[in-house]
Design a protein around this motif. Structure first.
Motif, PDB file in Angstrom:
ATOM      1  N   GLU A   1      -2.988   6.885   8.119  1.00 31.02           N
ATOM      2  CA  GLU A   1      -2.603   5.786   7.329  1.00 31.02           C
ATOM      3  C   GLU A   1      -1.594   5.084   8.065  1.00 31.02           C
ATOM      4  O   GLU A   1      -1.574   3.814   8.272  1.00 31.02           O
TER       5      GLU A   1
ATOM      6  N   VAL B   1       5.619   4.210   2.856  1.00 32.01           N
ATOM      7  CA  VAL B   1       5.421   5.627   3.125  1.00 32.01           C
ATOM      8  C   VAL B   1       6.469   6.390   2.199  1.00 32.01           C
ATOM      9  O   VAL B   1       7.661   6.264   2.369  1.00 32.01           O
TER      10      VAL B   1
ATOM     11  N   CYS C   1       1.627   4.900   0.859  1.00 33.78           N
ATOM     12  CA  CYS C   1       1.081   6.011   1.673  1.00 33.78           C
ATOM     13  C   CYS C   1       2.042   7.263   1.052  1.00 33.78           C
ATOM     14  O   CYS C   1       3.073   7.254   1.183  1.00 33.78           O
TER      15      CYS C   1
ATOM     16  N   TRP D   1      -3.167   2.519  -2.914  1.00 38.40           N
ATOM     17  CA  TRP D   1      -2.474   3.802  -2.550  1.00 38.40           C
ATOM     18  C   TRP D   1      -3.594   4.611  -1.939  1.00 38.40           C
ATOM     19  O   TRP D   1      -4.932   4.611  -1.951  1.00 38.40           O
ATOM     20  N   SER D   2      -2.743   5.900  -1.297  1.00 37.40           N
ATOM     21  CA  SER D   2      -3.470   6.844  -0.575  1.00 37.40           C
ATOM     22  C   SER D   2      -4.860   7.287  -1.473  1.00 37.40           C
ATOM     23  O   SER D   2      -4.527   7.534  -2.561  1.00 37.40           O
TER      24      SER D   2
ATOM     25  N   VAL E   1      -1.818  10.858   5.669  1.00 32.72           N
ATOM     26  CA  VAL E   1      -0.462  10.335   5.787  1.00 32.72           C
ATOM     27  C   VAL E   1      -0.314   9.560   7.451  1.00 32.72           C
ATOM     28  O   VAL E   1      -0.031   8.501   7.660  1.00 32.72           O
TER      29      VAL E   1
ATOM     30  N   ALA F   1      -9.743   3.320   4.079  1.00 31.61           N
ATOM     31  CA  ALA F   1      -8.237   3.093   4.134  1.00 31.61           C
ATOM     32  C   ALA F   1      -7.751   1.760   5.083  1.00 31.61           C
ATOM     33  O   ALA F   1      -6.985   1.127   4.600  1.00 31.61           O
TER      34      ALA F   1
ATOM     35  N   TYR G   1       0.756  -1.091   0.069  1.00 33.46           N
ATOM     36  CA  TYR G   1       0.015  -0.119  -0.098  1.00 33.46           C
ATOM     37  C   TYR G   1       0.757   1.270   0.164  1.00 33.46           C
ATOM     38  O   TYR G   1       1.723   1.308   0.775  1.00 33.46           O
TER      39      TYR G   1
ATOM     40  N   SER H   1       5.097  15.655   3.962  1.00 36.97           N
ATOM     41  CA  SER H   1       4.530  14.336   4.293  1.00 36.97           C
ATOM     42  C   SER H   1       4.352  14.236   5.932  1.00 36.97           C
ATOM     43  O   SER H   1       3.296  13.662   6.318  1.00 36.97           O
TER      44      SER H   1
ATOM     45  N   LEU I   1       3.045  -1.351   4.266  1.00 38.06           N
ATOM     46  CA  LEU I   1       2.778   0.051   3.894  1.00 38.06           C
ATOM     47  C   LEU I   1       4.020   0.646   3.707  1.00 38.06           C
ATOM     48  O   LEU I   1       4.902   0.734   4.446  1.00 38.06           O
TER      49      LEU I   1
ATOM     50  N   ILE J   1      -5.725  -0.992   3.417  1.00 36.53           N
ATOM     51  CA  ILE J   1      -4.307  -1.389   4.256  1.00 36.53           C
ATOM     52  C   ILE J   1      -4.164  -2.607   4.711  1.00 36.53           C
ATOM     53  O   ILE J   1      -2.893  -3.301   4.298  1.00 36.53           O
TER      54      ILE J   1
END
Length: 122
Positions: free
Chosen positions: A80, A65, A9, A38-39, A77, A53, A7, A71, A63, A57
Motif C-alpha cells: 500500500e 500508516v 494503512c 482502510w487496509s 502495508v 487497493a 486511507y 507493520s 495515506l 488509495i
C-alpha cells in the motif's frame, strides 16, 4: 472546514485496534480528516488485490500508516505504501508507541498524538 479524505494503512493481522482508534478520533467534531477507506486483508492468491487497493488509495488525499510492532514487515502495508508513493499520494506515518519501527518507505515517523494529528492531517 473541508476534511481531508484519508486511507488508513495498517497491519490487518495485528493492528485492527489501531485502526479502530483512528476511526474513533475521526469522529471528533474538530477532526480535520475523515476516513475514506482502510487496509483489506492481503490475499496473495488474488491478482486484483493490488489493483483494488490502488483504486481505494488514489481516491484519498493521503495515506496514513499506523505503525505497530510488526507493520514494517507486513506485506500488505508495504504494498500500500508503494501504491501511494507511485501515485504521489501524501504519506503520514503515525507511531503507535516508542518501540514501533519506522517504515523507511513511508517517510518520517511521528508520535501518535492529537496535536500531531491536527497538524499533519489538517
Amino acid at each position: 472546514m473541508i476534511k481531508k479524505k484519508i486511507y488508513v494503512c495498517f497491519d490487518f493481522e495485528n493492528d485492527r485496534a489501531l485502526k479502530n482508534e483512528i476511526v474513533a478520533q475521526s469522529q471528533k467534531d474538530d477532526a480535520p480528516f475523515k476516513i475514506s477507506n482502510w487496509s483489506a486483508k492481503e490475499d496473495a492468491q488474488n491478482p486484483n488485490w493490488v489493483k483494488d487497493a490502488k483504486y481505494r488509495i488514489t481516491r484519498c488525499d493521503m495515506l496514513v500508516v499506523l505503525t505497530g510492532e510488526n507493520s514494517h514487515q507486513a506485506p500488505g502495508v508495504l504494498k500500500e505504501i508503494k501504491v501511494a508513493t507511485d501515485a504521489k499520494i501524501k504519506i503520514v506515518q503515525l507511531l503507535s508507541h516508542p518501540q514501533s519501527k519506522v517504515i523507511e518507505a513511508a517517510g518520517k515517523g511521528h508520535d501518535w498524538t492529537w496535536e500531531n494529528i491536527m497538524t499533519l492531517l489538517g
